[in-house]
Design a protein around this motif. Structure first.
Motif, PDB file in Angstrom:
ATOM      1  N   MET A   1      35.328  26.285  30.102  1.00 47.37           N
ATOM      2  CA  MET A   1      34.477  27.080  30.980  1.00 47.37           C
ATOM      3  C   MET A   1      35.234  28.306  31.466  1.00 47.37           C
ATOM      4  O   MET A   1      36.393  28.215  31.877  1.00 47.37           O
ATOM      5  CB  MET A   1      34.022  26.243  32.187  1.00 47.37           C
ATOM      6  N   THR A   2      34.599  29.476  31.413  1.00 49.56           N
ATOM      7  CA  THR A   2      35.216  30.719  31.871  1.00 49.56           C
ATOM      8  C   THR A   2      35.234  30.774  33.389  1.00 49.56           C
ATOM      9  O   THR A   2      34.210  30.573  34.049  1.00 49.56           O
ATOM     10  CB  THR A   2      34.441  31.939  31.321  1.00 49.56           C
ATOM     11  N   VAL A   3      36.392  31.045  33.963  1.00 46.42           N
ATOM     12  CA  VAL A   3      36.530  31.149  35.415  1.00 46.42           C
ATOM     13  C   VAL A   3      36.350  32.607  35.814  1.00 46.42           C
ATOM     14  O   VAL A   3      37.011  33.503  35.268  1.00 46.42           O
ATOM     15  CB  VAL A   3      37.920  30.650  35.866  1.00 46.42           C
ATOM     16  N   ILE A   4      35.456  32.865  36.753  1.00 44.71           N
ATOM     17  CA  ILE A   4      35.184  34.227  37.221  1.00 44.71           C
ATOM     18  C   ILE A   4      35.276  34.273  38.735  1.00 44.71           C
ATOM     19  O   ILE A   4      35.061  33.270  39.423  1.00 44.71           O
ATOM     20  CB  ILE A   4      33.792  34.709  36.753  1.00 44.71           C
ATOM     21  N   PRO A   5      35.592  35.449  39.305  1.00 46.67           N
ATOM     22  CA  PRO A   5      35.720  35.557  40.760  1.00 46.67           C
ATOM     23  C   PRO A   5      34.392  35.473  41.506  1.00 46.67           C
ATOM     24  O   PRO A   5      34.294  34.833  42.552  1.00 46.67           O
ATOM     25  CB  PRO A   5      36.363  36.936  40.965  1.00 46.67           C
ATOM     26  N   TYR A   6      33.357  36.162  40.980  1.00 45.99           N
ATOM     27  CA  TYR A   6      32.103  36.303  41.715  1.00 45.99           C
ATOM     28  C   TYR A   6      30.970  35.626  40.942  1.00 45.99           C
ATOM     29  O   TYR A   6      30.306  36.237  40.106  1.00 45.99           O
ATOM     30  CB  TYR A   6      31.790  37.792  41.935  1.00 45.99           C
ATOM     31  N   LYS A   7      30.760  34.371  41.246  1.00 44.52           N
ATOM     32  CA  LYS A   7      29.810  33.574  40.466  1.00 44.52           C
ATOM     33  C   LYS A   7      28.363  34.021  40.645  1.00 44.52           C
ATOM     34  O   LYS A   7      27.504  33.711  39.822  1.00 44.52           O
ATOM     35  CB  LYS A   7      29.957  32.093  40.856  1.00 44.52           C
ATOM     36  N   GLU A   8      28.100  34.781  41.712  1.00 45.33           N
ATOM     37  CA  GLU A   8      26.734  35.237  41.954  1.00 45.33           C
ATOM     38  C   GLU A   8      26.382  36.479  41.136  1.00 45.33           C
ATOM     39  O   GLU A   8      25.210  36.874  41.068  1.00 45.33           O
ATOM     40  CB  GLU A   8      26.530  35.530  43.445  1.00 45.33           C
TER      41      GLU A   8
ATOM     42  N   GLU B   1      26.213  38.840  37.559  1.00 42.79           N
ATOM     43  CA  GLU B   1      25.952  38.618  36.143  1.00 42.79           C
ATOM     44  C   GLU B   1      26.949  39.349  35.250  1.00 42.79           C
ATOM     45  O   GLU B   1      26.858  39.255  34.025  1.00 42.79           O
ATOM     46  CB  GLU B   1      24.520  39.053  35.801  1.00 42.79           C
ATOM     47  N   GLU B   2      27.912  40.062  35.834  1.00 44.88           N
ATOM     48  CA  GLU B   2      28.912  40.767  35.055  1.00 44.88           C
ATOM     49  C   GLU B   2      29.797  39.773  34.294  1.00 44.88           C
ATOM     50  O   GLU B   2      29.966  38.632  34.706  1.00 44.88           O
ATOM     51  CB  GLU B   2      29.819  41.606  35.969  1.00 44.88           C
ATOM     52  N   GLY B   3      30.411  40.257  33.201  1.00 45.57           N
ATOM     53  CA  GLY B   3      31.362  39.453  32.459  1.00 45.57           C
ATOM     54  C   GLY B   3      32.670  39.331  33.218  1.00 45.57           C
ATOM     55  O   GLY B   3      32.898  40.010  34.235  1.00 45.57           O
ATOM     56  N   LYS B   4      33.569  38.476  32.735  1.00 44.43           N
ATOM     57  CA  LYS B   4      34.841  38.244  33.425  1.00 44.43           C
ATOM     58  C   LYS B   4      35.648  39.522  33.570  1.00 44.43           C
ATOM     59  O   LYS B   4      36.237  39.786  34.625  1.00 44.43           O
ATOM     60  CB  LYS B   4      35.658  37.183  32.680  1.00 44.43           C
ATOM     61  N   LYS B   5      35.697  40.324  32.520  1.00 45.13           N
ATOM     62  CA  LYS B   5      36.508  41.540  32.539  1.00 45.13           C
ATOM     63  C   LYS B   5      36.062  42.479  33.666  1.00 45.13           C
ATOM     64  O   LYS B   5      36.884  43.000  34.424  1.00 45.13           O
ATOM     65  CB  LYS B   5      36.407  42.244  31.187  1.00 45.13           C
ATOM     66  N   GLU B   6      34.761  42.667  33.776  1.00 48.01           N
ATOM     67  CA  GLU B   6      34.227  43.549  34.804  1.00 48.01           C
ATOM     68  C   GLU B   6      34.460  42.975  36.201  1.00 48.01           C
ATOM     69  O   GLU B   6      34.773  43.704  37.151  1.00 48.01           O
ATOM     70  CB  GLU B   6      32.730  43.781  34.586  1.00 48.01           C
ATOM     71  N   GLN B   7      34.333  41.664  36.342  1.00 44.90           N
ATOM     72  CA  GLN B   7      34.544  41.026  37.643  1.00 44.90           C
ATOM     73  C   GLN B   7      36.004  41.079  38.066  1.00 44.90           C
ATOM     74  O   GLN B   7      36.308  41.288  39.250  1.00 44.90           O
ATOM     75  CB  GLN B   7      34.058  39.578  37.601  1.00 44.90           C
ATOM     76  N   VAL B   8      36.918  40.892  37.119  1.00 46.95           N
ATOM     77  CA  VAL B   8      38.352  40.967  37.447  1.00 46.95           C
ATOM     78  C   VAL B   8      38.704  42.374  37.899  1.00 46.95           C
ATOM     79  O   VAL B   8      39.444  42.558  38.877  1.00 46.95           O
ATOM     80  CB  VAL B   8      39.202  40.533  36.233  1.00 46.95           C
ATOM     81  N   ALA B   9      38.172  43.385  37.223  1.00 47.25           N
ATOM     82  CA  ALA B   9      38.417  44.774  37.636  1.00 47.25           C
ATOM     83  C   ALA B   9      37.884  45.015  39.041  1.00 47.25           C
ATOM     84  O   ALA B   9      38.553  45.629  39.888  1.00 47.25           O
ATOM     85  CB  ALA B   9      37.775  45.748  36.646  1.00 47.25           C
TER      86      ALA B   9
ATOM     87  N   GLY C   1      49.091  38.101  34.472  1.00 50.14           N
ATOM     88  CA  GLY C   1      47.928  38.822  33.982  1.00 50.14           C
ATOM     89  C   GLY C   1      47.177  38.135  32.866  1.00 50.14           C
ATOM     90  O   GLY C   1      45.962  38.309  32.740  1.00 50.14           O
ATOM     91  N   VAL C   2      47.853  37.322  32.041  1.00 48.45           N
ATOM     92  CA  VAL C   2      47.176  36.787  30.856  1.00 48.45           C
ATOM     93  C   VAL C   2      46.062  35.809  31.214  1.00 48.45           C
ATOM     94  O   VAL C   2      45.082  35.690  30.467  1.00 48.45           O
ATOM     95  CB  VAL C   2      48.176  36.133  29.867  1.00 48.45           C
ATOM     96  N   ARG C   3      46.178  35.135  32.359  1.00 43.47           N
ATOM     97  CA  ARG C   3      45.116  34.187  32.706  1.00 43.47           C
ATOM     98  C   ARG C   3      43.831  34.919  33.105  1.00 43.47           C
ATOM     99  O   ARG C   3      42.767  34.296  33.220  1.00 43.47           O
ATOM    100  CB  ARG C   3      45.566  33.262  33.847  1.00 43.47           C
ATOM    101  N   ASN C   4      43.916  36.244  33.310  1.00 42.94           N
ATOM    102  CA  ASN C   4      42.735  37.031  33.658  1.00 42.94           C
ATOM    103  C   ASN C   4      42.021  37.605  32.433  1.00 42.94           C
ATOM    104  O   ASN C   4      40.974  38.238  32.584  1.00 42.94           O
ATOM    105  CB  ASN C   4      43.128  38.190  34.585  1.00 42.94           C
ATOM    106  N   PHE C   5      42.593  37.398  31.249  1.00 44.87           N
ATOM    107  CA  PHE C   5      41.957  37.920  30.046  1.00 44.87           C
ATOM    108  C   PHE C   5      40.625  37.221  29.825  1.00 44.87           C
ATOM    109  O   PHE C   5      40.487  36.017  30.039  1.00 44.87           O
ATOM    110  CB  PHE C   5      42.831  37.696  28.816  1.00 44.87           C
ATOM    111  N   GLU C   6      39.663  37.975  29.362  1.00 46.13           N
ATOM    112  CA  GLU C   6      38.371  37.387  29.018  1.00 46.13           C
ATOM    113  C   GLU C   6      38.497  36.568  27.732  1.00 46.13           C
ATOM    114  O   GLU C   6      37.943  35.479  27.612  1.00 46.13           O
ATOM    115  CB  GLU C   6      37.324  38.494  28.842  1.00 46.13           C
TER     116      GLU C   6
ATOM    117  N   SER D   1      41.764  29.960  38.447  1.00 43.04           N
ATOM    118  CA  SER D   1      42.228  30.532  37.179  1.00 43.04           C
ATOM    119  C   SER D   1      43.534  29.890  36.735  1.00 43.04           C
ATOM    120  O   SER D   1      43.773  29.717  35.530  1.00 43.04           O
ATOM    121  CB  SER D   1      42.395  32.055  37.303  1.00 43.04           C
ATOM    122  N   VAL D   2      44.390  29.525  37.685  1.00 40.95           N
ATOM    123  CA  VAL D   2      45.638  28.829  37.337  1.00 40.95           C
ATOM    124  C   VAL D   2      45.317  27.450  36.769  1.00 40.95           C
ATOM    125  O   VAL D   2      45.900  27.021  35.761  1.00 40.95           O
ATOM    126  CB  VAL D   2      46.561  28.715  38.567  1.00 40.95           C
ATOM    127  N   ASN D   3      44.380  26.740  37.391  1.00 40.31           N
ATOM    128  CA  ASN D   3      44.010  25.408  36.912  1.00 40.31           C
ATOM    129  C   ASN D   3      43.419  25.450  35.502  1.00 40.31           C
ATOM    130  O   ASN D   3      43.589  24.513  34.715  1.00 40.31           O
ATOM    131  CB  ASN D   3      42.997  24.764  37.859  1.00 40.31           C
TER     132      ASN D   3
END
Length: 240
Positions: A1-8, A10-18, A132-137, A201-203
């Motif tokens: 499962m992809t971990v993202i910061p803002y679950k509410e 609809e952006e992809g992980k890359k956009e949310q991390v930025a 940084g690598v754990r933030n890669f999409e 993201s660490v988990n």
């Protein structure tokens, strides 16, 4: 499962991390020092000691953020360090630090996608990444890009969070990551999601042997993992 910061969102992980790093950019360095008790500085120094043994002249710092690793890597004796990151606000903080340290002739920071690097093949003597690598999409795609831009025989050095294996320290670590870190992070950064995302993201990150297996699959040679501070973080290395 992809971990993202803002679950509410609809952006992809890359956009949310930025978005997340733009939101916390001005408090990021303070939070790093507070939340790691300053230990992250020593971790980077250990990674730079490994860099020194290869004498790289041109280094790429992927997911450079506010350029802490790029600045530390000056001690390797490199002629030029290029940092790339998707968060322009983090880069702005980094540029201010570089200017204050009078390192503009040594370090250049560019907006860029870690999974689609805008550099030719076989370009850098070393590629470095810290936290940084754990933030890669797409982790494998990101590592493949780093392999591509490395010269033959070039060195990869990745510093990333992992998980302690010792029974006693593991429970302290889990308590800190689950309760202390998100609370302090929220109070200082004013972004609740950012410091909930960190432990999540660490988990989710495939640390240790699982990550060196990914490096092997990507094409890196002589991959190794060195644990730091009872396994709280690890330094990964590989050669092209």
């Amino acid at each position: 499962m992809t971990v993202i910061p803002y679950k509410e969102l609809e952006e992809g992980k890359k956009e949310q991390v930025a978005r997340m790093f733009n939101n916390i950019s001005r408090r990021y360095d303070l939070l790093n020092r507070v939340l790691s008790l300053g230990i992250d500085i020593g971790w980077r120094k250990k990674a730079v000691e490994i860099l020194k043994t290869h004498n790289p002249q041109y280094i790429l710092d992927v997911a450079t953020g506010t350029a802490d690793f790029a600045i530390a890597a000056i001690a390797s004796g490199a002629k030029k360090i290029t940092g790339v990151d998707i968060s322009e606000q983090m880069l702005e903080v980094g540029r201010e630090k570089i200017t204050a340290l009078r390192l503009n002739d040594k370090i250049e920071l560019l907006t860029g996608d870690s999974e689609n690097l805008s550099f030719p093949d076989n370009y850098f003597d070393a590629v470095i990444v810290s936290f940084g690598v754990r933030n890669f999409e797409n982790l494998e795609k990101g590592m493949s890009e780093q392999l591509r831009v490395l010269k033959p025989g070039g060195l990869l050095v990745v510093l990333e969070f992992s998980k302690p294996s010792g029974y006693f320290f593991k429970h302290i670590y889990n308590f800190y990551f689950k309760f202390i870190l998100p609370t302090v992070g929220r109070l200082i950064s004013k972004d609740t999601a950012a410091y909930k995302y960190l432990p999540d993201s660490v988990n989710a990150f495939p640390y240790g042997k699982a990550f060196t297996n990914i490096l092997d699959k990507t094409g890196f040679k002589n991959t190794q993992c060195k644990e730091l501070t009872f396994g709280v973080s690890s330094i990964y290395t590989g050669l092209k």
